[in-house]
Design a protein around this motif. Sequence first.
Motif, PDB file in Angstrom:
ATOM      1  N   LEU A 147     -47.661 -23.561  10.432  1.00  0.00           N
ATOM      2  CA  LEU A 147     -47.438 -23.394   8.997  1.00  0.00           C
ATOM      3  C   LEU A 147     -48.330 -22.293   8.449  1.00  0.00           C
ATOM      4  N   PHE A 148     -49.608 -22.337   8.887  1.00  0.00           N
ATOM      5  CA  PHE A 148     -50.577 -21.364   8.396  1.00  0.00           C
ATOM      6  C   PHE A 148     -50.123 -19.939   8.727  1.00  0.00           C
ATOM      7  N   SER A 149     -49.595 -19.807   9.959  1.00  0.00           N
ATOM      8  CA  SER A 149     -49.197 -18.458  10.364  1.00  0.00           C
ATOM      9  C   SER A 149     -47.964 -17.982   9.593  1.00  0.00           C
ATOM     10  N   LEU A 150     -47.241 -18.924   8.994  1.00  0.00           N
ATOM     11  CA  LEU A 150     -46.063 -18.523   8.219  1.00  0.00           C
ATOM     12  C   LEU A 150     -46.437 -18.088   6.807  1.00  0.00           C
ATOM     13  N   ILE A 151     -47.577 -18.599   6.325  1.00  0.00           N
ATOM     14  CA  ILE A 151     -47.931 -18.365   4.922  1.00  0.00           C
ATOM     15  C   ILE A 151     -48.108 -16.881   4.563  1.00  0.00           C
ATOM     16  N   PRO A 152     -48.816 -16.084   5.371  1.00  0.00           N
ATOM     17  CA  PRO A 152     -49.084 -14.720   4.924  1.00  0.00           C
ATOM     18  C   PRO A 152     -47.843 -13.935   4.511  1.00  0.00           C
ATOM     19  N   SER A 153     -46.710 -14.155   5.181  1.00  0.00           N
ATOM     20  CA  SER A 153     -45.541 -13.371   4.821  1.00  0.00           C
ATOM     21  C   SER A 153     -45.056 -13.737   3.407  1.00  0.00           C
ATOM     22  N   GLN A 154     -45.390 -14.935   2.961  1.00  0.00           N
ATOM     23  CA  GLN A 154     -44.995 -15.344   1.614  1.00  0.00           C
ATOM     24  C   GLN A 154     -45.957 -14.770   0.570  1.00  0.00           C
ATOM     25  N   LEU A 155     -47.161 -14.399   1.029  1.00  0.00           N
ATOM     26  CA  LEU A 155     -48.194 -14.037   0.082  1.00  0.00           C
ATOM     27  C   LEU A 155     -48.141 -12.582  -0.366  1.00  0.00           C
ATOM     28  N   CYS A 156     -47.237 -11.803   0.241  1.00  0.00           N
ATOM     29  CA  CYS A 156     -47.374 -10.374   0.075  1.00  0.00           C
ATOM     30  C   CYS A 156     -47.289  -9.936  -1.371  1.00  0.00           C
ATOM     31  N   GLU A 157     -48.202  -9.058  -1.741  1.00  0.00           N
ATOM     32  CA  GLU A 157     -48.125  -8.442  -3.056  1.00  0.00           C
ATOM     33  C   GLU A 157     -47.275  -7.191  -2.920  1.00  0.00           C
ATOM     34  N   ILE A 158     -47.639  -6.383  -1.919  1.00  0.00           N
ATOM     35  CA  ILE A 158     -46.790  -5.243  -1.598  1.00  0.00           C
ATOM     36  C   ILE A 158     -46.235  -5.519  -0.213  1.00  0.00           C
ATOM     37  N   CYS A 159     -44.939  -5.640  -0.108  1.00  0.00           N
ATOM     38  CA  CYS A 159     -44.365  -5.749   1.219  1.00  0.00           C
ATOM     39  C   CYS A 159     -43.620  -4.455   1.439  1.00  0.00           C
ATOM     40  N   GLU A 160     -43.622  -3.940   2.625  1.00  0.00           N
ATOM     41  CA  GLU A 160     -42.938  -2.670   2.856  1.00  0.00           C
ATOM     42  C   GLU A 160     -42.252  -2.660   4.204  1.00  0.00           C
ATOM     43  N   VAL A 161     -41.342  -1.736   4.372  1.00  0.00           N
ATOM     44  CA  VAL A 161     -40.613  -1.610   5.627  1.00  0.00           C
ATOM     45  C   VAL A 161     -41.593  -1.214   6.729  1.00  0.00           C
ATOM     46  N   SER A 162     -41.525  -1.890   7.848  1.00  0.00           N
ATOM     47  CA  SER A 162     -42.449  -1.571   8.940  1.00  0.00           C
ATOM     48  C   SER A 162     -41.956  -0.338   9.688  1.00  0.00           C
ATOM     49  N   GLU A 163     -42.887   0.311  10.401  1.00  0.00           N
ATOM     50  CA  GLU A 163     -42.543   1.581  11.041  1.00  0.00           C
ATOM     51  C   GLU A 163     -41.320   1.502  11.944  1.00  0.00           C
ATOM     52  N   GLU A 164     -41.217   0.392  12.681  1.00  0.00           N
ATOM     53  CA  GLU A 164     -40.069   0.324  13.605  1.00  0.00           C
ATOM     54  C   GLU A 164     -38.737   0.186  12.843  1.00  0.00           C
ATOM     55  N   ASN A 165     -38.816  -0.105  11.562  1.00  0.00           N
ATOM     56  CA  ASN A 165     -37.589  -0.226  10.775  1.00  0.00           C
ATOM     57  C   ASN A 165     -37.274   1.018   9.936  1.00  0.00           C
ATOM     58  N   TYR A 166     -38.100   2.061  10.073  1.00  0.00           N
ATOM     59  CA  TYR A 166     -37.859   3.277   9.275  1.00  0.00           C
ATOM     60  C   TYR A 166     -36.443   3.799   9.462  1.00  0.00           C
ATOM     61  N   ILE A 167     -35.931   3.597  10.654  1.00  0.00           N
ATOM     62  CA  ILE A 167     -34.588   4.078  10.968  1.00  0.00           C
ATOM     63  C   ILE A 167     -33.557   3.516   9.979  1.00  0.00           C
TER      64      ILE A 167
END
Length: 434
Positions: A14-34
């Motif tokens: 559960l703890f490891s899932l929390i950070p993705s919910q916490l994002c203030e700025i979320c952005e496209v990751s490099e591998e998804n630039y395509i």
Amino acid sequence: MRQSHQLPLVGLLLFSLIPSQLCEICEVSEENYIRLKPLLNTMNQSKYTRGTSSSANVLLSLQLVGIQNQNLKQKLIQQIKYTVKMRLSQVSSGELALIILALGACRNPDENLIYDYHLIDKLENKFQAEIENMEAHNGNPLTNYYQLSLDVLALCLFNGTYSTTKVVNYFTPENKNYYFGSQFSVDTGAMAVLALTCVKRSLINGQVKTDESNLKNISIYIKSLVEKILSEKKENGLVGNTFSTGEAMQALFVSSDYYHENDWNCQQTLNTVLTEISQGAFSTPTAAAQVLPALMGKTFLDVNKDSSCVSAAGNFSNSTHEPVTVTTPGSQSSISVNYSVTINETYSANVTVPNGSVFLDVMEKAQKMNDTIFGFTMEERSWGPYITSVQGLWASNNDRTYWELLSGGIPLSQGVGSYVVHDGENLEVRWSKY
Ligand code: CBY
């Protein structure tokens, strides 16, 4: 495994899932630039003929995300120079604000143009004209609050002069200019949040002096506008509609103190926008330009950061010469639609156009059939053609009137130049108030 051993594991999971919910700025990751490629292709392939008002939008976007496409940038700067030299008086306040933001972004050499051509003074004058128009015409600006917000933002970021008290007076969240009819305009609210955040920051830094109550009010306004923006969040994560979501994201990035982390799942919004990109939703250069910065975690408030906006995305646009899927009208087959003009009465006609035609093609065909009833005028705006009059009846910002586009009685979320029509559809242009 016994239950008591499973518990800590579940906790860890559960703890490891929390950070993705916490994002203030979320952005496209490099591998998804395509996945952003279609946006760059759209911006690259556009013509940007003289006086195109999308140039500043696109240049600003490229600068902010640090894309090193010098060819395209040079073309856009030439465009903007032409506008500044030849037709500055015809440029609206918000358009000039965008030009300043684009030229001034990220310590680039073209910044000097702002000072050589006294663009800040000129923006101050255009902003003043907006305020005077509001005073003379029942609170209606020459343009709209989206542009007034751009004006305040550019003046704030580039140390222009504006009255904080006026900003506080005019930007109250209840002001009718945030609404079109009863609908809150997310684009407008988002741009206002960015502008007010800039003003708030300069007050806090002491760059601008004012009394305590103005600062307090600005915070109250931001909070209320953020609530309105979040209340337009859809189940799939879009905020407002496809085209307002990028700007809503920017507003939410800079205002995370004003909402609870559970109020917005940034990652969900991001994923839905990426899906929309893959479906070809951002097919005009302005649409592409407005959504891109947020996807790379940038906001318009990053414009005057002292860095030169270089990013990992730097070169990923250099190979944009791959074939692109252009939607050509399928075969030569025809479709027919019902087209009406509504003022008080409704005037209708059956119009046959080639498959793949846009709304504008239908209007042109109808005009050829009967110029008295279906005659119209339009002008080029940053989003494409905008209908200014039908049957000689002109839209007016002072009266808040416009020609609304509908299909099957439902307002369209695209303009006449981009909405592709379908066989059997009931299309309408309706004389409306906003
Ligand atoms: N930009 C501006 O000045 C425009 C600001 C904006 C809030 C803008 C949307 C948002 C943006 N990101 O740029 C805006 N629209 C405004 C202010 C207006 C009003 C224009 C008059 C004025 N006071 O300035 C008005 C009349 C309410 C309006 N938009 C009308 C329309 C319809 C145009 C029909 C026509 N006569 O041609 C239309 C088609 C809605 C309809 N069903 O009739 C419309 N707007 C749409 C769809 C849009 C979106 C365009 C999306 C697209 N893919 O084409 C929009 C992004 C935008 C442009 N409008 Co207005 C909103 C959205 O859907 N998220 C600054 C300048 C420097 O560029």
